[in-house]
Design a protein around this motif. Sequence first.
Motif, PDB file in Angstrom:
ATOM      1  N   ALA A   1     -46.237  97.194 107.987  1.00 19.91           N
ATOM      2  CA  ALA A   1     -46.989  98.419 108.244  1.00 19.91           C
ATOM      3  C   ALA A   1     -48.201  98.527 107.319  1.00 19.91           C
ATOM      4  N   THR A   2     -48.095  97.977 106.116  1.00 20.15           N
ATOM      5  CA  THR A   2     -49.222  98.032 105.184  1.00 20.15           C
ATOM      6  C   THR A   2     -50.138  96.824 105.310  1.00 20.15           C
ATOM      7  N   ASN A   3     -49.713  95.818 106.058  1.00 15.48           N
ATOM      8  CA  ASN A   3     -50.510  94.603 106.253  1.00 15.48           C
ATOM      9  C   ASN A   3     -50.762  94.359 107.735  1.00 15.48           C
ATOM     10  N   LYS A   4     -51.115  95.409 108.454  1.00 21.11           N
ATOM     11  CA  LYS A   4     -51.313  95.279 109.897  1.00 21.11           C
ATOM     12  C   LYS A   4     -52.255  94.139 110.239  1.00 21.11           C
TER      13      LYS A   4
ATOM     14  N   ARG B   1     -36.174  93.384 113.211  1.00 21.48           N
ATOM     15  CA  ARG B   1     -34.986  92.854 112.555  1.00 21.48           C
ATOM     16  C   ARG B   1     -34.802  93.314 111.122  1.00 21.48           C
ATOM     17  N   SER B   2     -35.879  93.741 110.458  1.00 21.94           N
ATOM     18  CA  SER B   2     -35.769  94.044 109.036  1.00 21.94           C
ATOM     19  C   SER B   2     -36.567  95.292 108.664  1.00 21.94           C
ATOM     20  N   PRO B   3     -35.877  96.359 108.245  1.00 22.63           N
ATOM     21  CA  PRO B   3     -36.603  97.562 107.804  1.00 22.63           C
ATOM     22  C   PRO B   3     -37.516  97.267 106.604  1.00 22.63           C
ATOM     23  N   TYR B   4     -37.085  96.376 105.720  1.00 23.84           N
ATOM     24  CA  TYR B   4     -37.882  96.012 104.550  1.00 23.84           C
ATOM     25  C   TYR B   4     -39.188  95.338 104.980  1.00 23.84           C
ATOM     26  N   LEU B   5     -39.082  94.333 105.850  1.00 24.75           N
ATOM     27  CA  LEU B   5     -40.278  93.642 106.310  1.00 24.75           C
ATOM     28  C   LEU B   5     -41.124  94.546 107.210  1.00 24.75           C
ATOM     29  N   LYS B   6     -40.492  95.456 107.914  1.00 23.44           N
ATOM     30  CA  LYS B   6     -41.246  96.412 108.735  1.00 23.44           C
ATOM     31  C   LYS B   6     -42.180  97.244 107.854  1.00 23.44           C
TER      32      LYS B   6
ATOM     33  N   GLU C   1     -33.930  79.462 100.023  1.00 24.19           N
ATOM     34  CA  GLU C   1     -32.670  79.256 100.715  1.00 24.19           C
ATOM     35  C   GLU C   1     -32.092  80.569 101.228  1.00 24.19           C
ATOM     36  N   THR C   2     -32.219  81.613 100.410  1.00 27.04           N
ATOM     37  CA  THR C   2     -31.727  82.938 100.800  1.00 27.04           C
ATOM     38  C   THR C   2     -32.553  83.501 101.945  1.00 27.04           C
ATOM     39  N   PHE C   3     -33.872  83.345 101.861  1.00 28.18           N
ATOM     40  CA  PHE C   3     -34.730  83.872 102.915  1.00 28.18           C
ATOM     41  C   PHE C   3     -34.481  83.160 104.242  1.00 28.18           C
ATOM     42  N   GLN C   4     -34.187  81.870 104.175  1.00 30.04           N
ATOM     43  CA  GLN C   4     -33.867  81.118 105.403  1.00 30.04           C
ATOM     44  C   GLN C   4     -32.676  81.753 106.106  1.00 30.04           C
ATOM     45  N   ILE C   5     -31.674  82.158 105.336  1.00 28.26           N
ATOM     46  CA  ILE C   5     -30.491  82.803 105.906  1.00 28.26           C
ATOM     47  C   ILE C   5     -30.857  84.163 106.485  1.00 28.26           C
ATOM     48  N   ILE C   6     -31.663  84.915 105.766  1.00 31.53           N
ATOM     49  CA  ILE C   6     -32.090  86.241 106.239  1.00 31.53           C
ATOM     50  C   ILE C   6     -32.861  86.122 107.547  1.00 31.53           C
ATOM     51  N   LEU C   7     -33.730  85.144 107.636  1.00 27.18           N
ATOM     52  CA  LEU C   7     -34.546  84.960 108.829  1.00 27.18           C
ATOM     53  C   LEU C   7     -33.695  84.657 110.054  1.00 27.18           C
ATOM     54  N   ARG C   8     -32.633  83.948 109.879  1.00 27.94           N
ATOM     55  CA  ARG C   8     -31.767  83.581 111.001  1.00 27.94           C
ATOM     56  C   ARG C   8     -30.814  84.708 111.322  1.00 27.94           C
TER      57      ARG C   8
ATOM     58  N   THR D   1     -56.476  87.540 112.842  1.00 27.95           N
ATOM     59  CA  THR D   1     -56.287  86.902 111.550  1.00 27.95           C
ATOM     60  C   THR D   1     -54.798  86.808 111.229  1.00 27.95           C
ATOM     61  N   LEU D   2     -54.408  85.670 110.725  1.00 27.45           N
ATOM     62  CA  LEU D   2     -53.026  85.428 110.348  1.00 27.45           C
ATOM     63  C   LEU D   2     -52.661  86.279 109.130  1.00 27.45           C
ATOM     64  N   ILE D   3     -51.509  86.895 109.159  1.00 27.81           N
ATOM     65  CA  ILE D   3     -51.017  87.677 108.021  1.00 27.81           C
ATOM     66  C   ILE D   3     -50.253  86.742 107.096  1.00 27.81           C
ATOM     67  N   ASN D   4     -50.483  86.886 105.792  1.00 28.16           N
ATOM     68  CA  ASN D   4     -49.772  86.094 104.799  1.00 28.16           C
ATOM     69  C   ASN D   4     -49.067  87.056 103.851  1.00 28.16           C
ATOM     70  N   ILE D   5     -47.756  86.935 103.762  1.00 27.80           N
ATOM     71  CA  ILE D   5     -46.943  87.780 102.891  1.00 27.80           C
ATOM     72  C   ILE D   5     -46.356  86.893 101.804  1.00 27.80           C
ATOM     73  N   LYS D   6     -46.320  87.386 100.572  1.00 26.90           N
ATOM     74  CA  LYS D   6     -45.714  86.650  99.459  1.00 26.90           C
ATOM     75  C   LYS D   6     -44.491  87.406  98.968  1.00 26.90           C
ATOM     76  N   LEU D   7     -43.379  86.707  98.880  1.00 22.69           N
ATOM     77  CA  LEU D   7     -42.118  87.265  98.391  1.00 22.69           C
ATOM     78  C   LEU D   7     -41.597  86.377  97.270  1.00 22.69           C
ATOM     79  N   PRO D   8     -42.156  86.497  96.069  1.00 23.02           N
ATOM     80  CA  PRO D   8     -41.785  85.589  94.987  1.00 23.02           C
ATOM     81  C   PRO D   8     -40.376  85.800  94.433  1.00 23.02           C
ATOM     82  N   ASN D   9     -39.790  86.959  94.670  1.00 23.81           N
ATOM     83  CA  ASN D   9     -38.491  87.267  94.065  1.00 23.81           C
ATOM     84  C   ASN D   9     -37.297  86.903  94.937  1.00 23.81           C
ATOM     85  N   ILE D  10     -37.537  86.143  95.994  1.00 22.09           N
ATOM     86  CA  ILE D  10     -36.453  85.712  96.880  1.00 22.09           C
ATOM     87  C   ILE D  10     -36.426  84.190  96.885  1.00 22.09           C
TER      88      ILE D  10
END
Length: 86
Positions: free
Chosen positions: A58-61, A49-54, A79-86, A67-76
């Motif tokens: 790819a760098t956090n395989k 769904r997202s080239p950015y998250l892809k 509320e905006t990310f909720q919309i992007i996810l849907r 093991t669960l992957i944990n990504i941090k996106l402090p600059n979003i």
Amino acid sequence: MIDNKLLPKLSQNLLEILEDEEYYNITIEVGNDPYVKTFHAHMVILNYRSPYLKRILATNKKKNDETLINIKLPNILPETFQIILR
């Protein structure tokens, strides 16, 4: 070809997957303190769904030990990310 009757059900299933609290394999922390929200997600869906998250994925395989992957996106904003996810 997918039967048109199946498309609404498929869309509903994908929305339900976003709400799944058991079978997710990625957590995404969005925002800055004190406004951080954690989202649960699924690698395969984000990958398509997202080239950015892809690129991030790819760098956090995911390791072979499940093991669960944990990504941090402090600059979003969460509320905006909720919309992007849907």
